[in-house]
Design a protein around this motif. Structure first.
Motif, mmCIF file in Angstrom:
data_model
loop_
_atom_site.group_PDB
_atom_site.id
_atom_site.type_symbol
_atom_site.label_atom_id
_atom_site.label_comp_id
_atom_site.label_asym_id
_atom_site.label_seq_id
_atom_site.Cartn_x
_atom_site.Cartn_y
_atom_site.Cartn_z
ATOM 1 N N ALA A 174 0.850 -1.188 0.000
ATOM 2 C CA ALA A 174 0.000 0.000 0.000
ATOM 3 C C ALA A 174 0.887 1.240 0.000
ATOM 4 O O ALA A 174 0.557 2.271 0.566
ATOM 5 C CB ALA A 174 -0.921 -0.016 1.204
ATOM 6 N N GLN A 175 2.043 1.122 -0.648
ATOM 7 C CA GLN A 175 3.035 2.196 -0.681
ATOM 8 C C GLN A 175 2.460 3.472 -1.289
ATOM 9 O O GLN A 175 1.757 3.445 -2.285
ATOM 10 C CB GLN A 175 4.245 1.732 -1.498
ATOM 11 N N ASP A 176 2.800 4.594 -0.682
ATOM 12 C CA ASP A 176 2.416 5.912 -1.188
ATOM 13 C C ASP A 176 3.423 6.310 -2.268
ATOM 14 O O ASP A 176 4.486 6.838 -1.975
ATOM 15 C CB ASP A 176 2.406 6.913 -0.039
ATOM 16 N N GLU A 177 3.099 6.059 -3.511
ATOM 17 C CA GLU A 177 4.070 6.197 -4.599
ATOM 18 C C GLU A 177 4.378 7.644 -4.998
ATOM 19 O O GLU A 177 5.383 7.908 -5.652
ATOM 20 C CB GLU A 177 3.579 5.418 -5.816
ATOM 21 N N ASN A 178 3.536 8.594 -4.608
ATOM 22 C CA ASN A 178 3.788 9.995 -4.942
ATOM 23 C C ASN A 178 3.992 10.866 -3.710
ATOM 24 O O ASN A 178 4.133 12.073 -3.823
ATOM 25 C CB ASN A 178 2.642 10.552 -5.782
ATOM 26 N N SER A 179 3.965 10.281 -2.536
ATOM 27 C CA SER A 179 4.199 10.944 -1.244
ATOM 28 C C SER A 179 3.131 11.958 -0.856
ATOM 29 O O SER A 179 3.278 12.660 0.127
ATOM 30 C CB SER A 179 5.575 11.613 -1.210
ATOM 31 N N HIS A 180 2.039 12.049 -1.604
ATOM 32 C CA HIS A 180 0.984 13.006 -1.260
ATOM 33 C C HIS A 180 0.326 12.635 0.065
ATOM 34 O O HIS A 180 0.165 13.485 0.937
ATOM 35 C CB HIS A 180 -0.074 13.075 -2.364
ATOM 36 N N GLY A 181 -0.033 11.361 0.220
ATOM 37 C CA GLY A 181 -0.672 10.932 1.464
ATOM 38 C C GLY A 181 0.244 11.075 2.663
ATOM 39 O O GLY A 181 -0.179 11.455 3.758
ATOM 40 N N THR A 182 1.517 10.804 2.466
ATOM 41 C CA THR A 182 2.496 10.968 3.540
ATOM 42 C C THR A 182 2.576 12.427 3.949
ATOM 43 O O THR A 182 2.608 12.753 5.137
ATOM 44 C CB THR A 182 3.875 10.470 3.073
ATOM 45 N N HIS A 183 2.567 13.312 2.984
ATOM 46 C CA HIS A 183 2.616 14.747 3.258
ATOM 47 C C HIS A 183 1.370 15.197 4.030
ATOM 48 O O HIS A 183 1.472 15.904 5.034
ATOM 49 C CB HIS A 183 2.738 15.510 1.940
ATOM 50 N N VAL A 184 0.204 14.778 3.574
ATOM 51 C CA VAL A 184 -1.050 15.156 4.221
ATOM 52 C C VAL A 184 -1.117 14.591 5.645
ATOM 53 O O VAL A 184 -1.523 15.271 6.582
ATOM 54 C CB VAL A 184 -2.266 14.703 3.388
ATOM 55 N N ALA A 185 -0.686 13.349 5.828
ATOM 56 C CA ALA A 185 -0.691 12.743 7.164
ATOM 57 C C ALA A 185 0.230 13.507 8.101
ATOM 58 O O ALA A 185 -0.072 13.688 9.282
ATOM 59 C CB ALA A 185 -0.272 11.276 7.076
ATOM 60 N N GLY A 186 1.347 13.978 7.584
ATOM 61 C CA GLY A 186 2.269 14.767 8.401
ATOM 62 C C GLY A 186 1.663 16.081 8.848
ATOM 63 O O GLY A 186 1.855 16.514 9.976
ATOM 64 N N ILE A 187 0.922 16.724 7.963
ATOM 65 C CA ILE A 187 0.240 17.963 8.334
ATOM 66 C C ILE A 187 -0.820 17.683 9.392
ATOM 67 O O ILE A 187 -0.986 18.430 10.350
ATOM 68 C CB ILE A 187 -0.402 18.627 7.102
ATOM 69 N N ALA A 188 -1.521 16.588 9.231
ATOM 70 C CA ALA A 188 -2.626 16.275 10.136
ATOM 71 C C ALA A 188 -2.154 15.850 11.518
ATOM 72 O O ALA A 188 -2.730 16.257 12.521
ATOM 73 C CB ALA A 188 -3.492 15.172 9.532
ATOM 74 N N ALA A 189 -1.111 15.041 11.599
ATOM 75 C CA ALA A 189 -0.821 14.400 12.881
ATOM 76 C C ALA A 189 0.637 14.451 13.310
ATOM 77 O O ALA A 189 1.052 13.666 14.150
ATOM 78 C CB ALA A 189 -1.274 12.941 12.822
ATOM 79 N N ALA A 190 1.418 15.374 12.791
ATOM 80 C CA ALA A 190 2.812 15.481 13.218
ATOM 81 C C ALA A 190 2.885 15.785 14.711
ATOM 82 O O ALA A 190 2.104 16.577 15.235
ATOM 83 C CB ALA A 190 3.526 16.571 12.426
ATOM 84 N N VAL A 191 3.806 15.159 15.387
ATOM 85 C CA VAL A 191 3.990 15.363 16.828
ATOM 86 C C VAL A 191 4.611 16.728 17.058
ATOM 87 O O VAL A 191 5.571 17.109 16.383
ATOM 88 C CB VAL A 191 4.894 14.255 17.412
ATOM 89 N N GLY A 192 4.093 17.484 18.009
ATOM 90 C CA GLY A 192 4.628 18.800 18.343
ATOM 91 C C GLY A 192 5.824 18.711 19.264
ATOM 92 O O GLY A 192 6.143 17.655 19.812
ATOM 93 N N ASN A 193 6.516 19.826 19.420
ATOM 94 C CA ASN A 193 7.712 19.913 20.275
ATOM 95 C C ASN A 193 8.731 18.841 19.914
ATOM 96 O O ASN A 193 9.323 18.210 20.780
ATOM 97 C CB ASN A 193 7.329 19.800 21.759
ATOM 98 N N ASN A 194 8.941 18.646 18.610
ATOM 99 C CA ASN A 194 9.854 17.608 18.156
ATOM 100 C C ASN A 194 11.206 18.158 17.706
ATOM 101 O O ASN A 194 12.032 17.414 17.217
ATOM 102 C CB ASN A 194 9.211 16.796 17.018
ATOM 103 N N GLY A 195 11.406 19.456 17.819
ATOM 104 C CA GLY A 195 12.664 20.064 17.438
ATOM 105 C C GLY A 195 12.830 20.265 15.942
ATOM 106 O O GLY A 195 13.870 20.729 15.495
#
Length: 64
Positions: free
Chosen positions: A18-39
């Motif tokens: 189920a690889q994200d071949e264009n990285s769009h979903g990975t990018h969107v997931a990062g915007i949605a749920a990136a951990v804060g205070n991560n430096g």
């Protein structure tokens, strides 16, 4: 399939990739749920969100 990975299912058939071949979903997931205070300097909109990967399009943008 890597340890801990889950297979993707489509029309009752199992697909291991189920690889994200264009990285769009990975990018969107990062915007949605990136951990804060991560430096790194980014914080997600919903830091405690769970992400469920769903693949709807192939690498050419064609839907399944």
């Amino acid at each position: 399939m890597p340890a801990g990975a889950q297979a993707a299912w489509l029309d009752g058939q199992q697909y291991a990739d189920a690889q994200d071949e264009n990285s769009h979903g990975t990018h969107v997931a990062g915007i949605a749920a990136a951990v804060g205070n991560n430096g790194i300097g980014i914080s997600g909109v919903s830091q405690a969100a769970d992400i469920l990967a769903c693949k709807f399009m192939d690498k050419y943008g064609n839907g399944y």
